[in-house]
Design an enzyme around this catalytic site. Structure first.
Site, PDB file in Angstrom:
ATOM      1  CG  HIS A 269      -2.054   1.195   1.231  1.00 19.07           C
ATOM      2  ND1 HIS A 269      -3.170   0.825   1.690  1.00 19.07           N
ATOM      3  CD2 HIS A 269      -2.157   2.222   0.683  1.00 19.07           C
ATOM      4  CE1 HIS A 269      -3.941   2.028   1.596  1.00 19.07           C
ATOM      5  NE2 HIS A 269      -3.211   2.745   1.017  1.00 19.07           N
TER       6      HIS A 269
ATOM      7  CD  GLU B  65      -4.387  -3.088   0.506  1.00 17.98           C
ATOM      8  OE1 GLU B  65      -4.966  -4.186   0.885  1.00 17.98           O
ATOM      9  OE2 GLU B  65      -3.934  -1.971   1.422  1.00 17.98           O
TER      10      GLU B  65
ATOM     11  CG  HIS C 190      -7.789  -2.634   8.847  1.00 12.91           C
ATOM     12  ND1 HIS C 190      -7.127  -1.638   8.186  1.00 12.91           N
ATOM     13  CD2 HIS C 190      -7.988  -1.999  10.197  1.00 12.91           C
ATOM     14  CE1 HIS C 190      -6.582  -0.831   9.139  1.00 12.91           C
ATOM     15  NE2 HIS C 190      -7.080  -0.886  10.243  1.00 12.91           N
TER      16      HIS C 190
END
Length: 237
Positions: free
Chosen positions: A43, A70, A190
């Protein structure tokens, strides 16, 4: 079986804390694949405080499992994805100064914006996923974007799990059922960890992939990276 994609941002954070190339992000990804993980997630953020854009370029040439990138689809991010052509791009609506992702997309409000971006990636045969909260309505409107997948934002599940796991899973189950009804494939991520991952994977139907980074790296400090990755894989089977 649900696939495990390991987010290696925290390995890059450790490297950046001292400069140099220790730990080596590229070699870490290769080792993680060798330990059995079925994917690598990164990410990159605009300030490059952990994964750098050059890391993404290097990883795109060496990752042999699924490569998932991401991020918030800014112009710079879109250019990076089109340059590196990962297997999957996950669109996340995080602010530039966000410490970590903390909300999913409002797919009703932003469906046209997302649809246009997704079309750009799909033209290059890059699978798309939208980060969403555990709200069936957000999954429903995600269908209008033509996304391939949605990724359920699982922080709320992780927070509630210890006190009442049945209550923690119920909204996610509803969202998953909506995704299955609409024929949208399902990812999740997450704050999933070794304590709560097995129950989640057992209860959520047709879960294709989980992306786990922070918790996995923390657990690896105590138990070793190879052992922890193989523990996740066993729990996901």
């Amino acid at each position: 079986m649900t696939r495990l994609s390991v987010n290696i941002n925290k390995i890059a954070t450790l490297r950046n804390a001292r400069g140099g190339n220790m730990p080596n992000v590229l070699q870490s990804a290769i080792d993680i694949e060798g330990f059995g993980a079925q994917g690598i997630t990164v990410h990159p953020r605009p300030d490059e405080r952990h994964i750098r854009y050059d890391d993404v370029r290097a990883l795109s040439k060496s990752v042999t499992t699924e490569f998932n990138v991401e991020g918030n689809p800014t112009a710079k991010f879109i250019d990076l994805v089109l340059e590196t052509k990962p297997d999957q791009v996950t669109l996340v609506p995080d602010a530039e100064d966000a410490i970590t992702s903390n909300a999913g997309w409002d797919t009703r409000k932003h469906h046209q914006y997302l649809k246009e971006i997704i079309q750009v990636f799909q033209k290059e045969n890059i699978r798309t996923s939208i980060f969403v909260d555990s709200n069936p309505e957000m999954v429903k409107y995600a269908k209008n974007t033509n996304t391939d997948r949605v990724e359920l934002y699982t922080e709320a599940y992780a927070k509630k799990y210890k006190n009442n796991k049945k209550d923690a899973i119920k909204d996610f189950l509803k969202a998953a059922q909506m995704a299955n009804t609409l024929n949208i494939e399902l990812n999740a991520g997450h704050d999933l960890n070794l304590e709560n991952i097995e129950y989640f994977a057992q209860k959520i139907p047709n879960l294709k992939e989980v992306s786990i980074g922070h918790a996995l790296i923390c657990e690896a400090l105590y138990h070793g990276l190879e052992h922890v990755i193989q523990s996740y894989i066993k729990k996901l089977q």
